[in-house]
Design a protein around this motif. Structure first.
Motif, mmCIF file in Angstrom:
data_model
loop_
_atom_site.group_PDB
_atom_site.id
_atom_site.type_symbol
_atom_site.label_atom_id
_atom_site.label_comp_id
_atom_site.label_asym_id
_atom_site.label_seq_id
_atom_site.Cartn_x
_atom_site.Cartn_y
_atom_site.Cartn_z
ATOM 1 N N ASN A 1 -4.079 -31.504 -3.162
ATOM 2 C CA ASN A 1 -3.909 -31.070 -1.832
ATOM 3 C C ASN A 1 -2.437 -31.424 -1.186
ATOM 4 O O ASN A 1 -3.490 -33.038 -0.535
ATOM 5 N N VAL A 2 -1.266 -31.386 -1.022
ATOM 6 C CA VAL A 2 -0.470 -31.485 -0.039
ATOM 7 C C VAL A 2 -0.452 -30.521 1.206
ATOM 8 O O VAL A 2 -0.166 -29.483 1.004
ATOM 9 N N VAL A 3 -0.645 -31.786 1.951
ATOM 10 C CA VAL A 3 -0.635 -30.784 3.814
ATOM 11 C C VAL A 3 0.625 -31.661 4.025
ATOM 12 O O VAL A 3 0.268 -32.714 4.784
ATOM 13 N N VAL A 4 1.658 -31.355 5.002
ATOM 14 C CA VAL A 4 2.386 -31.442 5.787
ATOM 15 C C VAL A 4 2.516 -30.884 7.249
ATOM 16 O O VAL A 4 1.950 -29.877 7.494
ATOM 17 N N ALA A 5 2.206 -32.076 8.402
ATOM 18 C CA ALA A 5 2.107 -31.352 9.900
ATOM 19 C C ALA A 5 2.260 -32.077 10.188
ATOM 20 O O ALA A 5 2.948 -33.276 9.943
ATOM 21 N N GLY A 6 3.194 -31.424 11.499
ATOM 22 C CA GLY A 6 3.195 -32.613 12.766
ATOM 23 C C GLY A 6 2.622 -33.370 13.745
ATOM 24 O O GLY A 6 1.422 -33.393 13.743
ATOM 25 N N LYS A 7 3.202 -34.043 14.150
ATOM 26 C CA LYS A 7 2.374 -35.726 15.031
ATOM 27 C C LYS A 7 3.072 -34.886 15.999
ATOM 28 O O LYS A 7 2.595 -35.908 17.073
ATOM 29 N N GLN A 8 3.983 -34.398 16.664
ATOM 30 C CA GLN A 8 4.600 -34.291 18.052
ATOM 31 C C GLN A 8 3.791 -33.165 18.712
ATOM 32 O O GLN A 8 3.173 -32.285 18.409
ATOM 33 N N ASP A 9 3.941 -33.232 20.273
ATOM 34 C CA ASP A 9 3.932 -31.842 20.766
ATOM 35 C C ASP A 9 4.099 -31.140 20.122
ATOM 36 O O ASP A 9 5.960 -30.954 20.636
ATOM 37 N N SER A 10 3.470 -29.504 19.837
ATOM 38 C CA SER A 10 4.939 -28.478 19.272
ATOM 39 C C SER A 10 3.074 -28.057 20.426
ATOM 40 O O SER A 10 2.276 -27.445 20.703
ATOM 41 N N PRO A 11 4.358 -26.390 19.978
ATOM 42 C CA PRO A 11 4.202 -24.806 20.591
ATOM 43 C C PRO A 11 2.403 -25.337 19.513
ATOM 44 O O PRO A 11 2.804 -24.962 18.727
ATOM 45 N N GLN A 12 1.251 -24.337 20.358
ATOM 46 C CA GLN A 12 0.375 -23.758 19.310
ATOM 47 C C GLN A 12 0.156 -22.406 19.648
ATOM 48 O O GLN A 12 0.660 -21.421 20.802
ATOM 49 N N TRP A 13 -0.179 -21.813 18.545
ATOM 50 C CA TRP A 13 0.177 -20.297 17.711
ATOM 51 C C TRP A 13 -0.965 -19.190 17.532
ATOM 52 O O TRP A 13 -0.872 -18.511 18.438
ATOM 53 N N LEU A 14 -1.884 -20.124 16.921
ATOM 54 C CA LEU A 14 -3.076 -19.239 16.746
ATOM 55 C C LEU A 14 -3.644 -19.816 17.489
ATOM 56 O O LEU A 14 -4.796 -20.462 17.255
ATOM 57 N N SER A 15 -5.087 -18.524 17.741
ATOM 58 C CA SER A 15 -6.386 -19.387 18.184
ATOM 59 C C SER A 15 -7.836 -19.546 16.977
ATOM 60 O O SER A 15 -6.873 -19.287 15.652
ATOM 61 N N MET A 16 -8.745 -20.320 17.399
ATOM 62 C CA MET A 16 -8.798 -20.717 15.765
ATOM 63 C C MET A 16 -10.018 -18.710 14.842
ATOM 64 O O MET A 16 -9.145 -19.424 14.115
ATOM 65 N N ASP A 17 -10.479 -18.504 15.243
ATOM 66 C CA ASP A 17 -10.105 -17.378 15.197
ATOM 67 C C ASP A 17 -9.060 -16.860 13.980
ATOM 68 O O ASP A 17 -9.243 -16.586 13.216
ATOM 69 N N ASP A 18 -8.176 -16.693 14.498
ATOM 70 C CA ASP A 18 -6.998 -16.086 13.601
ATOM 71 C C ASP A 18 -6.376 -16.653 13.036
ATOM 72 O O ASP A 18 -6.105 -16.998 11.956
ATOM 73 N N ALA A 19 -6.650 -18.645 13.463
ATOM 74 C CA ALA A 19 -6.462 -19.393 12.419
ATOM 75 C C ALA A 19 -6.896 -19.331 10.835
ATOM 76 O O ALA A 19 -6.548 -19.472 10.075
ATOM 77 N N VAL A 20 -8.498 -18.851 11.440
ATOM 78 C CA VAL A 20 -9.039 -19.285 10.009
ATOM 79 C C VAL A 20 -8.531 -17.705 9.296
ATOM 80 O O VAL A 20 -8.672 -17.794 7.900
ATOM 81 N N ARG A 21 -8.464 -16.129 9.342
ATOM 82 C CA ARG A 21 -8.101 -15.084 8.776
ATOM 83 C C ARG A 21 -6.360 -15.166 8.133
ATOM 84 O O ARG A 21 -6.591 -15.525 7.063
ATOM 85 N N HIS A 22 -5.828 -16.405 8.783
ATOM 86 C CA HIS A 22 -4.234 -16.625 8.660
ATOM 87 C C HIS A 22 -4.620 -17.590 7.299
ATOM 88 O O HIS A 22 -4.065 -17.149 6.144
ATOM 89 N N CYS A 23 -5.335 -18.692 7.224
ATOM 90 C CA CYS A 23 -5.067 -19.410 6.342
ATOM 91 C C CYS A 23 -6.687 -18.693 5.269
ATOM 92 O O CYS A 23 -5.694 -19.229 3.890
ATOM 93 N N THR A 24 -7.422 -18.273 5.080
ATOM 94 C CA THR A 24 -7.965 -17.944 4.470
ATOM 95 C C THR A 24 -6.886 -16.546 3.225
ATOM 96 O O THR A 24 -7.369 -16.277 2.291
ATOM 97 N N ARG A 25 -6.167 -16.229 4.335
ATOM 98 C CA ARG A 25 -4.750 -15.291 3.449
ATOM 99 C C ARG A 25 -4.292 -16.394 2.652
ATOM 100 O O ARG A 25 -2.879 -15.832 1.940
ATOM 101 N N GLY A 26 -3.793 -17.053 3.742
ATOM 102 C CA GLY A 26 -3.103 -18.345 2.971
ATOM 103 C C GLY A 26 -1.217 -17.698 3.141
ATOM 104 O O GLY A 26 -0.425 -18.714 3.789
ATOM 105 N N LEU A 27 -1.028 -16.411 3.924
ATOM 106 C CA LEU A 27 0.273 -15.902 4.245
ATOM 107 C C LEU A 27 0.090 -15.127 5.093
ATOM 108 O O LEU A 27 -0.784 -14.431 4.774
ATOM 109 N N GLY A 28 0.704 -14.608 6.027
ATOM 110 C CA GLY A 28 0.846 -13.193 6.635
ATOM 111 C C GLY A 28 2.062 -13.059 7.700
ATOM 112 O O GLY A 28 2.185 -13.573 8.271
ATOM 113 N N THR A 29 1.487 -11.369 8.562
ATOM 114 C CA THR A 29 2.321 -11.500 9.718
ATOM 115 C C THR A 29 1.447 -11.529 10.726
ATOM 116 O O THR A 29 1.103 -12.113 11.074
#
Lengths: 791, 791
Positions: free
Chosen positions: B581-609
Motif C-alpha cells: 500500500n502506497v499512501v501519499v499524504a501532506g504534513k503541512q497545515d491544509s484545508p480539511q474537506w470531509l467530515s469523518m462520515d463523508d470520508a469513510v463513504r468516499h474512501c469506501t468508494r475510492g473516488l467520487g463526486t
C-alpha cells in the motif's frame, strides 16, 4: 605525533579570519536581507521573513576549507572539494565569494556591501539559489540533496587525474547510507601512480535531523577499527565548543598536513620507487559540535552540539526580540569589522591564505569538467559491422560486436575513457574483446589464478551498482567519458541516482558558466526477455519508465535491434554531451537484420519502415501497421509478418521498427518527437497498429496518447508475467510471441479473423502445443525455428 | 580458544553424512534428469539438456546448515536460516528435502528415488522451481535474485523475537553492495533482551561471477578490524580443499558453538543481569573454496577455488565423455550408497542430527510469517477525526493527525508493530504523538541530551532507506506489521527493493502453503508540492510510476486529500494482507474537506463526486468534469471550482476526487478498476475532463487510455519543473494552479473562452502578478488566499 609540524604562528590569525568570515557569510545567507555588515543595529526588518537553510554542518565545512586553502598554496596542489553534507550549501557559497570566484561567475554579486546583500538575499529564495551545494555553486560536482554518494564521486574524480587531490567531506548522516558505506572500498580500486588521491574527512558532528548518528555513538576504538578495516590509516581530531580557536587551528592544521604528507609519501613510493602495494591511505576523522560557534542555548534549551542546530538555530529571529538579540550577538562574535573593509570587501588578511586562479577550489576546472573534456578519438564504427546479406540470414551477439568496437575506443583513449560494471562485463559479452586491450583495475591483493586484473586498467568492476554509477558520475563531471554496463533488471538499484544526475544536468544546462560534460551512457543487457533461466527476480524492463519522467532535454532511450544498429547508436552516444543515453541491447545469438548502410540510415531517422518485411502496395495505405521496438519484439514481429505474408497474403502490412523511443512523443514534448504529420504518415491515422514493445506496454501508450491514431494502437509487451522458463515461453507468457501477434492482426483487421479462421485456429494450436512441449521437455519446441522470419 | 568444546566424536560422521547428502542432492539438481541414485552407470541421456544453476556457494551453505542442525537440536533453538548468496538455491532445497519438509509441502516430491528424480528435474526448469532461494523454497524469507539485503532481513526477523536465532549467511559478492555494507550496523539497533539474535556468517569463497571479491582480498588483520569496527567480535575459520572432512567439521562445529555460547552469554547478561551495554555480538568469517568438493580441474584449467566454479563447473557433461566421467566421479565422491537406502530415502544416519518438527529451519513458522501473524488490535480511527463543519472551514496537518492514531496503534500492539523511517518521523510530523507512547530503539551510546531514545522502542530510525525497507520486509515476512514513512522523492532509493518485494508477494500468492503476511505500508510525505524550500532535488513523485508496473494483485496506491480520508485509508491498509500500500499524504497545515462520515463513504468508494463543490443540475450532464487526486491538486481544483462558480456560473461543473488511484484502471486490469459504465457515469463519455494530479501527468493517461472519454482528458501534474521557491510558485511552475485550472476549463468547454474572455484575461494576469510578487518578495502573494475555496 607532532601536531604542528608546518604551521607558522602568523598563519593562525589568517586561518581564523577566513573561518570567521566564511561562518559570518553563511549565517548572513540564512538570516539577513539587509544590513549585511552589521554597520548599524540589527532590527527585525533586516531578517528574512522565511528562514531556510542548514547551519549545523557549516562551520566544520568552512574550517576544512580554510585549512585546505593554506596547504594548496604551500604545496601548489590541484584540489577539489566535495561537501558530502551538501546541506552546507551556505558554506560552499561563502568560500567561493571570499576567494573571488563567485563574483567572477556572477558579476552582479559584487565584492562589496551591495554584493553581500545580494548574496544573502538570493540564498534559498525564489529566483535565487538552492540551499544545498548545487550546479549553481562554483567548485561543486556534488549535489547535496540526496545523500550517500560523496566518496563514489570523489573516487570517480580521482581516477586518471594523478595530480588531483580530492578533499571529500563525509557527513556522519550520509555515512549511514548503503552507498556511502560501501563507498569506502573505493581505495581498493585506486592506483597511487596513475590516479589522484582521495582524502576522506569523516565529519562527526554527532546528529542528523532529529537523531544522533551511528558513527558518533560507537567507542573511539571501534571507530578506529572500522576505518582501518576500510583500509585507511585514520587521523582522529576532536574539538568541543570550549576549545580556543588557536588550539583548533593548530591541531586541525597539523592533522591535515600529516594526511597530505602521507599521501605524498604514498605517491612517491608508487611513482618513483615502483611500489605496487596497496597503501593504507590516510583519512581524517573530525569530531566537532553541530552548530559550532552558533548559539549555545536558545529558549533555555541547548542548541550548539545538538540536533537543534541542524537547520536554523534561532527560528524566531524576526519575531522575537530575544532571538534577534541572540542573532546580533552571534553575528558580531565573528567580528565582521575585522574581516571586511568599509565597502564590504574582504580585507587582505581575511583572504591572505587563499590560493590564486585555478588553484582556488571553487575555480578548479575539474569542477567544471566540460572545460577539460576533449572529444573521444573514435574509430569508424562501420569497420566493426556484421555482414548482413539478407535480413535474418546470419546470427550475431550484439553486445559482443559492440565489445570489439569498445575495445578499439579503449585502445585509442587510454586516459579518459572507462567502462564500469557490477561484475557483468564478461557476462554481458563485452569480454573477451575488451580484455584483449586492457584489464580490470584492481589494487587489492592478487593471486596467480587471477585473469585480466591489473593495478591500472580501463575496466572498473565492483558488485555495487551504486559505486559504478557514482564513480562514472564523478569521472564524467570532471571531464571524462564512460559507459556503465549492467543487467537491465538491477539498474533499478540506481533509479534515484539516475534521477539526481538528470536533475543535475537539467539545472546545469541553465548555468551559463558550466560547460557541457559527456553524456552518461548506459548499456543494459541480459534483458527481460533473456532472463528466462534466472527467473522472475531478474525480469524487469521498468527503468525506461523512470527515465522518461525526467526532462526531455536530458534523456534519450535507444532500443537497437541488432548489432549494426547498436554500433551506430553507440557511436552517436559517445559523441554526445549533456544527455543520459539509455541503450538496451541483447547479448545472445540473434538474427541480424540491417546491413551497416541500412542501419545508419535507420538510426539516423530513429525509426522507420522495414520495407522488405511488409506487403503494402506503393501509394496505398496498408491494412495494418506492425510496429516493434527492441530486439526480441522485432524478431517476433518479423516472424509474424512472414506468417501473414505467406498465409494471409490479402492483408497488406507495413512493418515499422523504432530504435529511438523518444521519436514516438510529440514534437512539443521531446526534441526528438516526430511531427504529427510524420507520425500519421508512418503509423497511419486510421489503421490498426500492433506494437510489440520491449518493456511494459503502457509506456508506448504514455508516449503516444496525443497521436491521432492512438485509439487504434494495440501494444504487447512485458506485463509482469515471468518465471523460470525458456526464452520462447517468456514471450508466450506475455502474449508477445509471433503466433499471438499474427492473431492480433487477424483480430484487428476488419474481416480478417473470419476470412482466416483456419489460420487463426492453427496459430492458437501452435501456441498451446509450444507451451505443452516446454512443460514436458524443459526446452523450446525445436520447430518454432521453422516459424521464424524468412526472406 | 578450545576448538572442539562440545562436539562428540560420533557426531562427526553424522555431520559429514548430512553435508555429503546435501551436496549430492545439490549437484543432482543442477545436472540430472534420470538415474538419481547412480545405481547404474551414468550416461549422457541422464544429464539435463540445459545445465543451469550455481554450484559455487552451495557446499559452504550446506556445511553451515548441517552444523546449525546439530546445535539447534542440542540447544533446542528456534532458528531461521537466511542464505544471502541466494544463488545457492539447490542447497536450500536439498536441505529441506533431507529434513522432510520438502515432501510435506510438495507431497509429489517423495522421499524416494522417484521423488528425487522429480526434485532434480524440477530445478530451474519450466513449470518447476527457480534456481535461487525463492518463495517456493521452504524455510526461506529471502530471495536470492537481487543481492544485498540479507542482513537487513535478518535484523527485521529478529526484532521482537527474543527466542529466535537468525543464521545469516552473507556472501562476499553481496558484501560489496551498499545496502549490505550498511546492514552490518543493524547491531546498534538490536536489543539483546527483547529481540532475538543475528549471527552473521560472512562466507568468503573469494569470487563473484568473473572477479575476486574485495573482502577476500584484504589482509586478515584488516578484515578483522573491519568486523570489529562493525561492532562484532569475529571468529575466523578458514578451509582449503586439502582439509580433511573431519578437520572441517571439528573446527567449524567449534566455531559455531563458540558463537552460540557468546550469544547465550550476551542474552543472559541482558535478560537476567540487566546489562544495558551494547555487546560485541559474535560473527563468523568462514573462508572456504568456491565450488568446494567439486571438480578440481576441468579441461586443464583450475575450477575448484576459482570463479569458474560459480555456476556449472562441468558445462559439457552431456556432450563430452570426459566431462560426463568427471561428473560421475564427482557425484560418487559423496558416496551416495552410504547416504540413501535402496528406495532412495535418506538413511537414518544421514539425517540423525536434524531437528524435528517446527525446529527444522525449513519448517520454522518464522519463515512462513502468515502462520504467526495476528490481526492488529486497532482503535476506531473515527475517534481521531478532525471536525469539519463545512468543507475547507478548518485546517489540519494530515500526518500529524495520523500520528495520533498511530500512537494508539503502537500502544495497543506493543510486540508486533513498528514504525520505520530514515530520520524523518519527526519531520513528517508523526512526532510528537508517537513519542508520547514509545521511543526510538537505539542500542548505541547515549548521552543526557538525547530525547526519545531507548534500548527498546517501537520506532526505528536510521538514515538508510535500504535498511528501513529491509528491516520492515524481514519484520513482515516473519508475521508482524509495520509502516515505512519517508520523503516522497527519496523513496526511489528503494525502487528495486520494492520491485523485489512485489515479486516475492506475487510469487508467494501462488504457493499454497504460504499464508498471507501483512501488507507493506508506505507513508510518503514531505511530497513534491511542499519541497519548494528544499528545491529541485527533493521534488519527484515518480515512485508511483514504478509501483503501478507491478502486478495488480499486489499494488495499491492511495492519495487521501485530508486528515479524515488519510485516517480511513490507513485503517484499511493496516487491516490488509498481501499488498503493498502506497499512501501519499501532506504534513503541512491544509484545508480539511470531509467530515469523518463523508470520508469513510468516499474512501469506501475510492473516488467520487464532491457534490458540494460542483454546480451541475440533477439529471443533466455537467459541461465539464473537474477531477483531482492528491491534497494540493484537490485544493487547487476546489479553488478553481469556486472561481468558476462565482464568475462563470453558466458553466455546469462536476468535481471528482480520486483517493484510490487504481479505480481509474479498467476492471480487467486491476481488481479495484471501475467498470466502463461506472467510469463513464462519473467522468462522462463526452465532456472535457480537467484532471489535477499529484504526480507526473502521463500516469493518469496510462491508467485511463482504454476509457471512452480518454480523448477528452486533460491532465495537469508535475512536469519536472522545479526549483527553490514557494509552495504556490511550485504549482504555478507546473500549470497546476487554480488560475490555470480555471483557464483550462474555459479553454475546453465549447464557447466558454469567448463568453468569459475578461475572466480568462484576469486569471492570466493574476498568475503573472503572483509570479512577479514571489520573485520580488520571496514569498507567496498574501491575497492568493482570497482565491481559495469558499463554501
Amino acid at each position: 605525533m607532532v601536531w604542528d609540524a608546518g604551521m607558522r604562528d602568523e598563519q593562525i590569525p589568517l586561518l581564523d579570519a577566513w573561518w570567521r568570515a566564511a561562518n559570518y557569510l553563511s549565517v548572513g545567507q540564512i538570516y539577513l536581507r539587509e544590513n549585511p555588515l552589521l554597520r548599524r543595529e540589527l532590527v527585525a526588518e533586516d531578517v528574512k521573513p522565511r528562514l531556510l537553510g542548514h547551519f549545523g554542518t557549516v562551520p566544520g565545512l568552512n574550517l576544512i576549507y580554510a585549512h585546505a586553502n593554506r596547504l594548496i598554496r604551500e604545496r601548489d596542489l590541484s584540489a577539489l572539494y566535495i561537501a558530502g553534507p551538501g546541506h552546507g550549501g551556505p558554506g560552499m557559497v561563502a568560500n567561493a565569494w571570499l576567494d573571488g570566484t563567485y563574483t567572477e561567475r556572477y558579476p552582479s554579486v559584487t565584492r562589496d556591501a551591495a554584493g553581500m546583500t545580494r548574496l544573502f538575499r538570493q540564498f534559498s529564495t525564489p529566483g535565487g539559489i538552492p540551499s544545498h551545494a548545487a550546479p549553481e555553486t562554483p567548485g561543486s560536482i556534488h549535489e547535496g540533496g540526496e545523500l550517500g554518494y560523496s566518496l563514489s564521486h570523489a573516487y570517480g574524480a580521482a581516477f586518471d587525474n594523478p595530480d588531483l587531490t580530492v578533499f571529500c567531506v563525509v557527513g556522519d548522516g550520509e555515512a549511514e547510507t548503503g552507498p556511502l558505506a560501501t563507498g569506502w572500498h573505493g581505495n581498493k580500486f585506486l592506483n597511487p601512480a596513475t590516479d589522484g588521491a582521495v582524502l576522506p574527512i569523516l565529519h562527526l558532528n554527532g546528529w542528523k535531523i532529529a537523531n544522533p548518528t551511528v558513527l558518533a555513538r560507537i567507542p573511539e576504538a571501534e571507530l578506529e577499527s572500522l576505518m582501518r578495516g576500510y583500509g585507511h590509516d585514520p587521523i582522529l581530531v576532536s574539538f568541543d565548543s570550549t576549545d580556543a580557536a588557536e588550539e583548533v587551528h593548530r591541531r586541525f592544521g597539523a592533522a591535515l598536513e600529516m594526511a597530505l604528507d602521507r599521501i605524498a609519501d604514498i605517491q612517491t613510493a608508487a611513482r618513483e620507487n615502483g611500489s605496487s602495494e596497496r597503501p593504507a591511505w590516510p583519512a581524517i576523522v573530525l569530531r566537532s559540535p553541530k552548530g559550532w560557534t552558533g548559539p549555545v542555548e536558545v529558549d533555555g534549551l541547548p542548541v550548539e552540539g545538538t540536533w537543534r542546530a541542524h537547520q536554523v538555530p534561532l527560528p524566531s529571529a524576526r519575531d522575537s526580540d530575544e532571538h534577534l538579540q541572540q542573532l546580533a550577538d552571534w553575528l558580531r562574535s565573528y567580528r565582521p569589522d575585522e574581516l571586511f573593509d568599509d565597502e564590504g570587501a574582504p580585507l587582505p588578511e581575511t583572504v591572505a591564505l587563499a590560493p590564486r586562479g585555478d588553484r582556488r577550489m571553487s575555480a578548479t576546472p575539474h569542477a567544471n569538467g566540460g572545460l577539460l573534456r576533449r572529444d573521444l578519438d573514435l574509430p569508424d564504427f562501420r569497420d566493426f559491422a556484421v555482414d548482413v546479406d539478407a535480413p535474418g540470414s546470419s546470427d550475431a551477439q550484439a553486445t559482443a560486436v559492440l565489445g570489439e568496437y569498445l575495445a578499439e575506443v579503449i585502445r585509442r583513449n587510454p586516459r579518459d575513457f572507462r567502462l564500469f560494471g557490477p561484475d557483468e562485463t564478461a557476462s554481458n559479452r563485452l569480454a573477451p574483446a575488451v580484455y584483449a586491450v586492457t584489464d580490470k583495475q584492481w589494487n587489492a591483493q592478487t593471486i596467480p589464478l587471477d585473469e585480466h586484473l591489473a593495478r591500472a586498467g580501463r575496466v572498473m568492476e565492483v558488485l555495487s551498482e551504486h559505486q559504478c554509477q557514482g564513480w562514472l558520475e564523478g569521472y564524467l563531471l570532471t571531464g571524462r567519458h564512460g559507459v556503465f554496463n549492467s543487467y537491465e533488471a538491477f539498474i533499478h538499484i540506481v533509479d534515484s541516482m539516475f534521477n539526481q544526475h538528470a536533475k543535475w544536468l537539467e539545472a546545469s544546462s541553465q548555468v551559463p558558466w558550466r560547460e557541457p560534460i559527456a553524456s552518461l551512457n548506459y548499456l543494459l543487457s541480459s534483458h527481460v526477455w533473456r532472463q528466462d533461466h534466472n527467473g522472475f527476480t531478474h525480469q524487469d524492463p521498468g527503468f525506461l519508465d523512470v527515465v522518461v519522467n525526467k526532462s526531455a532535454d536530458i534523456v534519450r532511450v535507444y532500443l537497437p535491434f541488432d548489432a549494426n544498429t547498436l554500433l551506430s547508436t553507440y557511436d552517436h552516444c559517445l559523441r554526445s554531451t549533456g544527455y543520459i543515453n539509455v541503450v538496451v541491447a541483447g547479448k545472445q545469438d540473434s538474427p541480424q537484420w540491417l546491413s551497416m548502410d541500412d542501419a545508419v540510415r535507420h538510426c539516423t531517422r530513429g525509426l522507420g519502415t522495414l520495407a522488405w518485411a511488409g506487403t503494402e502496395t506503393d501509394g496505398e495505405r496498408p491494412d495494418v501497421v506492425l510496429a516493434a521496438a527492441g530486439d526480441v519484439p522485432t524478431e517476433e514481429m518479423l516472424a509474424a509478418a512472414a506468417i501473414l505474408r505467406e498465409r494471409a497474403p490479402d492483408i497488406s502490412t507495413r512493418v515499422v521498427n523504432v530504435v529511438d523511443l523518444m521519436r514516438l512523443q510529440s514534437e512539443d514534448a521531446h526534441p526528438h518527437g516526430l511531427s504529427d504529420a510524420d507520425f500519421d504518415g508512418l503509423f497511419t491515422a486510421d489503421r490498426p497498429i500492433i506494437f510489440a514493445f520491449h518493456g511494459y506496454p503502457w509506456l508506448i501508450h504514455r508516449l503516444t496518447y496525443k497521436r491521432t491514431g492512438h485509439g487504434n494502437l494495440h501494444v504487447r509487451g512485458y506485463k509482469e508475467k515471468g518465471t523460470t522458463t525458456t526464452p520462447f515461453d517468456m514471450v508466450m507468457l506475455n502474449d508477445l510471441d509471433r503466433f499471438q501477434l499474427a492473431i492480433d492482426v487477424l483480430d484487428r483487421v476488419p474481416g480478417a479473423a473470419e476470412r482466416h479462421a483456419i489460420l487463426r485456429q492453427e496459430l492458437h494450436d501452435r501456441r498451446t502445443a509450444a507451451r505443452a512441449y516446454t512443460r514436458e521437455h524443459g526446452e523450446d519446441e525445436p520447430d518454432i525455428e521453422g516459424w521464424r522470419w524468412h526472406g
